[in-house]
Scaffold this motif. Structure first.
Motif, short mmCIF file in Angstrom:
data_model
loop_
_atom_site.label_atom_id
_atom_site.label_comp_id
_atom_site.label_asym_id
_atom_site.label_seq_id
_atom_site.Cartn_x
_atom_site.Cartn_y
_atom_site.Cartn_z
N UNK A 191 20.92 41.74 -13.57
CA UNK A 191 21.14 41.20 -12.22
C UNK A 191 20.73 42.22 -11.18
N UNK A 217 13.79 43.52 -15.61
CA UNK A 217 13.66 42.92 -16.94
C UNK A 217 12.25 43.12 -17.48
N UNK A 257 18.75 37.39 -10.15
CA UNK A 257 18.30 38.22 -11.27
C UNK A 257 17.27 39.23 -10.78
N UNK A 314 11.79 37.80 -19.31
CA UNK A 314 12.83 36.78 -19.19
C UNK A 314 13.34 36.37 -20.56
N UNK A 324 15.70 39.04 -22.16
CA UNK A 324 17.03 39.18 -21.56
C UNK A 324 17.75 37.85 -21.36
N UNK A 325 17.17 36.77 -21.91
CA UNK A 325 17.80 35.46 -21.77
C UNK A 325 19.23 35.50 -22.31
N UNK A 326 20.17 35.09 -21.49
CA UNK A 326 21.57 35.09 -21.89
C UNK A 326 22.28 36.40 -21.55
N UNK A 327 21.49 37.46 -21.30
CA UNK A 327 22.08 38.76 -20.91
C UNK A 327 21.21 39.36 -19.82
N UNK A 328 20.97 38.55 -18.79
CA UNK A 328 20.01 38.91 -17.75
C UNK A 328 20.43 40.17 -17.00
#
Lengths: 264, 362
Positions: free
Chosen positions: A110, A126, A121, A101, A104-108
């Motif tokens: 999906x 991730x 998400x 998490x 990839x925070x901010x660019x998760x």
């Protein structure tokens, strides 16, 4: 054969704060596939230059080129877009989130299809990608599902570096990455830097005042003193005395205080 | 060892090749595995297993000790569900607020203001179509609550005032305005049909509508928090706002949205209460915010942000309702409920604290 353009080229950059000249004309060139150390005593201008490269502050004058293209950053997002990823000393990780998490925070990532469209998400993906990124760096965390809070200092650093390596396409800049670490963990982090260069083919700018680190990992070094670059050379051609001399402005000194404080 | 010696020593190839951050500190790794197991067992971001066990113990104790056909009677279960449903609805919103490291003390005041707004608008329309009354009253209550929620959020984000103080202030202002508007008198005259069909009505003659409203909304809030990008970012914002900001997340916008949600939920609760009582009550909501906070806290949601779950809050809202009903049925003075709920709250939060210390000490 044509030499590839430097990943980062800083030319004659100055920065004035009212009457204080933090940078008085700095030149810095980071080449592809090298670990470049930026050394300097406290107040030499390291962090000012770093903030300029990261887009956090704008220079008073001078030019910056990324892979041969002039750029002018007005905010950190500009630098990120140009492929520069910065690992700050405080790492900026969310402790109650997993490594995946955090990476990839901010660019998760999906979930595919309708669910993704609804904002769901894909934590498994991730987590998988995070494990892969950490493995590339030779770092393993106990489990991709453990919270960052329960990781050791070295493991957290690995997560922060992996995060940068995922988003930095040209240059990874690290601010004193070993400052809070013990001997074994320091060695591990230095290996992360080698792997960034060797496995990911990235250029690394290591901002530090830790001489042993620099000599252990860097290919080239630039020394700042009083807001100017006073020495740039291959590390192989240098001794610590050369570097300490450049940092302090004296010729050759015995230098007990400078290097040893952090030698452990 | 001088700096030069270190620098001159080449790194052995084996060391360079076999970098394993985990294996270098085995003790640490073992600790991490254990903690990972515990985390899996208790729900990822909240320590709610203990409280689930405690709830079951309380429930079974009352079920066994109460006279037959009292505690487990259908009417009693229904009463407990009704009493828990408002706490749960608002507690779920409070869980969101606490996860972004905020707090909202103005919930009761927003509820009163929203109730007054809805009641003023639909009062006297006894002949209007039921659907129209329901829609207008619900929309008015939710809009009024949400408006104040946005005010709370903007105040906290723009001025940097601590949420505790900011919402303490707005709480007084909002309640004051509601009192000024009504002259301090309850607003009555809400169409009685609203009460008959919705307020005390039951779906299929079985489940009270207010309970259904809560269950549906809380289920959605649960999924959103646990599964979506929005939920994941809320955890990140609460855990480390700077990390979220550097990741390009609009931290202020998310925080405002959470307070707006809290206000909207206060509006839903206001609509439910106006429907149940056909009156907007101006007094009597002084402990509403604290009850919501209690439910979330008992459920393991942390006051330091970044940790919490709707599942925990569900249990956290069932505990007080169960205790109240149970003490009455068993024949204790009902005031023992206060003693018990307070104790459970302190116990739950001290467990969370101990857990944090353990992690920080590693």
């Amino acid at each position: 054969m044509l030499n590839p353009p430097p990943v980062l080229k800083v030319t004659d950059v100055t920065k004035n704060y009212r009457h204080v000249q933090a940078l008085r004309g700095v030149n810095l060139e980071v080449r592809p596939h090298e670990v470049h150390a930026l050394l300097g005593d406290n107040g030499a201008g390291k962090s000012t230059l770093m903030k300029i490269i990261a887009g956090a502050i704008t220079p008073t004058s001078g030019t910056i080129e990324i892979v041969g293209k002039p750029v002018s950053f007005t905010r950190p997002a500009d630098a990120q877009q140009a492929g520069i990823a910065t690992v700050y000393q405080d790492l900026a990780l969310a402790p109650s989130l997993t490594p995946g998490e955090n990476l990839f925070l901010g660019r998760e990532i999906m979930r595919p299809g309708v669910w993704g469209g609804l904002g769901f998400v894909d934590r498994k993906a991730m987590s998988r990608e995070a494990s892969a990124a950490l493995a590339t760096l030779g770092a393993r965390t106990p489990s991709a599902n453990v919270e960052v809070e329960s990781l050791s200092g070295g493991q957290r650093q690995a997560v922060a570096v992996a995060r940068a390596s995922l988003w930095g396409t040209s240059l990874i800049m690290l601010d004193e990455p070993t400052a809070a670490l013990g001997v074994a963990q320091t060695e591990q982090v230095l290996n992360l830097l080698r792997r960034l260069r060797d496995e990911r083919g990235l250029a690394v700018l290591l901002v530090s005042h830790n001489m042993p680190d620099v000599f252990a990992v860097a290919d080239r070094v630039t020394v700042l003193r009083l807001g100017e670059d006073v020495l740039t050379a291959d590390v192989a051609d240098l001794t610590t005395d050369d570097v300490i001399g450049a940092m302090t402005g004296s010729g050759v000194v015995a230098a007990p205080a400078l290097g040893q404080g952090s030698t452990r | 060892m001088s700096a030069h010696d270190t620098a001159g020593t080449p790194v052995p190839a084996e060391t360079a090749a076999a970098v394993d951050v985990a294996s270098a500190d085995d003790g640490d790794l073992r600790g991490s595995r254990l903690r990972a197991l515990v985390a899996v067992a208790t729900g990822r971001r909240a320590s709610s297993l203990g409280i689930l066990v405690l709830f079951l113990v309380i429930f079974v104790t009352f079920a066994v000790t109460a006279p037959a056909g009292t505690f487990l009677a259908r009417s009693n279960i229904e009463a407990m569900a009704l009493s828990a449903s408002q706490v749960l609805l608002l507690g779920a919103g409070m869980t969101y607020v606490l996860i972004v490291a905020g707090i909202d003390l103005s919930v009761g005041a927003m509820l009163v203001f929203a109730a007054v707004t809805a009641a003023k608008i639909v009062a006297g329309y006894d002949d209007a179509g039921l659907l129209a009354v329901v829609l207008v009253a619900a929309a008015a209550a939710v809009a009024a609550g949400m408006l104040w929620g946005v005010v709370n959020g903007l105040l906290i984000v723009r001025t940097g005032i601590p949420a505790f103080i900011g919402t303490l202030g707005t709480s007084t202002v909002i309640l004051g305005l509601a009192q000024v508007w009504t002259g301090g008198i309850n607003v009555s005259g809400v169409p009685i049909r609203l009460q008959e069909v919705f307020g005390i009505g039951k779906l299929g003659g079985q489940v009270p509508y207010p309970v259904i409203v809560t269950v549906v909304i809380v289920a959605v809030l649960w999924v959103v928090l646990a599964k979506t990008r929005y939920g994941m970012r809320l955890y990140a914002i609460g855990a480390n706002p700077e990390a979220a900001r550097r990741s390009g997340i609009n931290v202020g916008g998310y925080i405002v949205s959470v307070y707006a949600l809290m206000g909207a939920l206060a509006g839903v609760a206001a609509f439910v209460d106006v429907s149940r009582f056909t009156t907007a009550t101006v007094s009597g909501y002084t402990s509403t915010a604290l009850n919501a906070i209690t439910a979330a806290a008992i459920g393991g949601t942390s006051f330091w942000g970044g940790r919490g779950s709707i599942g925990g809050t569900v249990i956290g809202s069932l505990v007080p309702a169960t205790l109240t009903s149970g003490f009455v049925v068993v024949g204790f003075q009902p005031f023992w409920q206060n003693v018990a709920v307070g104790s459970v709250l302190v116990l739950a939060v001290s467990l969370d604290q101990a857990r944090r210390r353990r992690l920080a000490g590693s």
